[in-house]
Design a protein around this motif. Structure first.
Motif, PDB file in Angstrom:
ATOM      1  N   ALA A 173       0.819  -1.213   0.000  1.00 47.77           N
ATOM      2  CA  ALA A 173       0.000   0.000   0.000  1.00 47.77           C
ATOM      3  C   ALA A 173       0.853   1.263   0.000  1.00 47.77           C
ATOM      4  N   HIS A 174       0.503   2.189  -0.872  1.00 48.13           N
ATOM      5  CA  HIS A 174       1.140   3.504  -0.915  1.00 48.13           C
ATOM      6  C   HIS A 174       0.336   4.508  -0.097  1.00 48.13           C
ATOM      7  N   SER A 175      -0.982   4.498  -0.283  1.00 49.18           N
ATOM      8  CA  SER A 175      -1.866   5.461   0.364  1.00 49.18           C
ATOM      9  C   SER A 175      -3.299   5.021   0.129  1.00 49.18           C
ATOM     10  N   MET A 176      -4.223   5.758   0.749  1.00 49.38           N
ATOM     11  CA  MET A 176      -5.642   5.614   0.457  1.00 49.38           C
ATOM     12  C   MET A 176      -6.088   6.843  -0.318  1.00 49.38           C
ATOM     13  N   MET A 177      -6.960   6.635  -1.295  1.00 48.13           N
ATOM     14  CA  MET A 177      -7.466   7.744  -2.095  1.00 48.13           C
ATOM     15  C   MET A 177      -8.927   7.512  -2.448  1.00 48.13           C
ATOM     16  N   HIS A 178      -9.650   8.616  -2.600  1.00 51.04           N
ATOM     17  CA  HIS A 178     -10.972   8.523  -3.203  1.00 51.04           C
ATOM     18  C   HIS A 178     -10.787   8.294  -4.703  1.00 51.04           C
ATOM     19  N   SER A 179     -11.755   7.634  -5.304  1.00 58.85           N
ATOM     20  CA  SER A 179     -11.650   7.315  -6.735  1.00 58.85           C
ATOM     21  C   SER A 179     -11.427   8.542  -7.599  1.00 58.85           C
ATOM     22  N   GLN A 180     -12.066   9.664  -7.261  1.00 57.10           N
ATOM     23  CA  GLN A 180     -11.882  10.882  -8.045  1.00 57.10           C
ATOM     24  C   GLN A 180     -10.433  11.352  -8.021  1.00 57.10           C
ATOM     25  N   ASP A 181      -9.790  11.220  -6.858  1.00 56.13           N
ATOM     26  CA  ASP A 181      -8.385  11.605  -6.753  1.00 56.13           C
ATOM     27  C   ASP A 181      -7.492  10.653  -7.535  1.00 56.13           C
ATOM     28  N   MET A 182      -7.866   9.393  -7.586  1.00 56.85           N
ATOM     29  CA  MET A 182      -7.063   8.416  -8.317  1.00 56.85           C
ATOM     30  C   MET A 182      -6.995   8.754  -9.796  1.00 56.85           C
ATOM     31  N   ILE A 183      -8.144   9.055 -10.395  1.00 58.72           N
ATOM     32  CA  ILE A 183      -8.107   9.307 -11.842  1.00 58.72           C
ATOM     33  C   ILE A 183      -7.451  10.644 -12.159  1.00 58.72           C
ATOM     34  N   ARG A 184      -7.396  11.548 -11.179  1.00 58.96           N
ATOM     35  CA  ARG A 184      -6.654  12.804 -11.387  1.00 58.96           C
ATOM     36  C   ARG A 184      -5.151  12.566 -11.278  1.00 58.96           C
ATOM     37  N   ASN A 185      -4.750  11.656 -10.384  1.00 58.85           N
ATOM     38  CA  ASN A 185      -3.324  11.435 -10.131  1.00 58.85           C
ATOM     39  C   ASN A 185      -2.682  10.456 -11.108  1.00 58.85           C
ATOM     40  N   ALA A 186      -3.470   9.503 -11.594  1.00 54.15           N
ATOM     41  CA  ALA A 186      -2.892   8.449 -12.442  1.00 54.15           C
ATOM     42  C   ALA A 186      -2.255   9.051 -13.696  1.00 54.15           C
ATOM     43  N   GLY A 187      -0.966   8.829 -13.836  1.00 50.46           N
ATOM     44  CA  GLY A 187      -0.240   9.296 -15.012  1.00 50.46           C
ATOM     45  C   GLY A 187       0.178  10.751 -14.972  1.00 50.46           C
ATOM     46  N   ASN A 188      -0.111  11.455 -13.866  1.00 51.26           N
ATOM     47  CA  ASN A 188       0.119  12.900 -13.856  1.00 51.26           C
ATOM     48  C   ASN A 188       1.178  13.369 -12.881  1.00 51.26           C
ATOM     49  N   LYS A 189       1.797  12.483 -12.147  1.00 50.80           N
ATOM     50  CA  LYS A 189       2.811  12.882 -11.179  1.00 50.80           C
ATOM     51  C   LYS A 189       4.080  12.064 -11.384  1.00 50.80           C
TER      52      LYS A 189
END
Length: 336
Positions: free
Chosen positions: A205-221
């Motif tokens: 596990a890296h962290s917990m996230m809400h699904s909305q945050d996941m799709i914002r973060n995926a591929g963008n950092k």
């Protein structure tokens, strides 16, 4: 056309609150369509039964710590069958799968065995209740989003057990709800790999996230999780070209939306049953990435897709609420 009564009118008198015809919870994305279908069913009910239907459809999403939640708990946690709503529609692995309800209200002949036809994928995945008391009419699948740049030359995860591999230590984002871990994946790991599997998942596990945050973060950092465990509803909305949606080969993990009808009430509440389990609402559900059990609905699933259901035996083998409490405690130190 009949409408639901206001919540204050329903609950200002305890006798009224004990006489609900229908308690209907649904996922946030489907609330408008659910309420519209309910109103149409309630109008037919009035024509056939000669009275208005007493229904409570909570407007809020979720329950914990939200104003108005006390009324939801009041309905959910009334375990006297003669005071319960004649028809219950709810979702997720919550209080209706917890031991107080299962021990006091199921296995006693209180609920109809609806035996409605279901989609072959639902049947194959074991979603039909062998006791016939819960009718699962749709599911919320969880899948994987994988950042291909961060993955590098490592193999693409194709099974849920791949997430337990040491090579993904600290690289998996787990879903959260109300600042606590969503238990569906840990429960599946516990079922398949026991306590040792949970330790491995915690390592990954890296962290917990809400699904909305996941799709914002995926591929963008530049730094962040490589793998995101996310609902199919949100995964479909991830626009980044360097992110791959993976429907695991051992099945998308699913949480249920379900219907329960008290014994002898099936004909009285036929308009409700036909609406909730019917094709029209099923098609709306499928359009929002909540596959429907109605076999006439095209769910637009990936080729050879299957569901990974926790299983009736597992859910009834030990108090689910205790397992969830232990899981939340184990993952409580994860960053949100």
């Amino acid at each position: 056309m009949d409408k639901t009564q206001t919540i204050s009118a329903l609950f200002e008198d305890s006798e009224v609150s004990d006489q609900l015809d229908f308690f209907g919870e649904t996922v946030c994305a489907l609330k408008p369509a659910f309420r519209e279908g309910y109103n149409e069913a309630a109008a037919i009910f009035r024509q056939t039964q000669g009275r208005s239907m007493r229904g409570y459809l909570p407007a809020i999403c979720g329950c914990d710590g939200i104003k108005g939640a006390e009324n939801i708990h009041r309905v959910r946690e009334n375990y006297h069958i003669d005071q319960m709503p004649a028809v219950i529609s709810s979702f997720k692995l919550g209080s209706y799968f917890f031991s107080p309800f299962l021990t006091k209200c199921t296995g006693k002949g209180y609920f109809e065995q609806l035996n409605l036809p279901i989609h072959p994928v639902f049947e194959k995945s074991g979603l039909r209740d062998p006791n016939g008391e819960f009718h699962i009419f749709s599911v919320l699948p969880s899948v994987l989003l994988v950042d291909k740049k961060r993955l590098g030359d490592r193999p693409m995860p194709r099974l849920w057990s791949d997430l337990l591999d040491p090579m993904f230590a600290g690289e998996v984002a787990l879903p959260s709800a109300h600042d606590a871990i969503s238990p569906i994946l840990p429960l599946a790991v516990l079922r398949d790999h026991g306590e040792e599997g949970l330790e491995k998942l915690r390592r990954s596990a890296h962290s917990m996230m809400h699904s909305q945050d996941m799709i914002r973060n995926a591929g963008n950092k530049v730094a962040g999780p490589t793998i995101f465990v996310v609902t199919w509803f949100f995964a479909q909305a991830c626009p980044h070209p360097d992110v791959e949606l993976v429907w695991p080969e051992d099945g998308a993990l699913v949480e249920p939306s379900f219907l329960m009808v008290q014994k002898g009430q099936q004909d009285v509440y036929r308009p409700l049953i036909d609406f909730i389990a019917g094709k029209a609402f099923g098609e709306i559900s499928a359009e929002h990435c909540y596959p429907a059990a109605n076999p006439e609905v095209e769910n637009h699933l990936p080729k050879n897709a299957v569901f990974n259901w926790l299983g009736w035996d597992f859910l009834r083998s030990a108090p689910l609420e205790d397992r969830i409490t232990e899981i939340k405690a184990r993952f409580a130190d994860l960053n949100v």
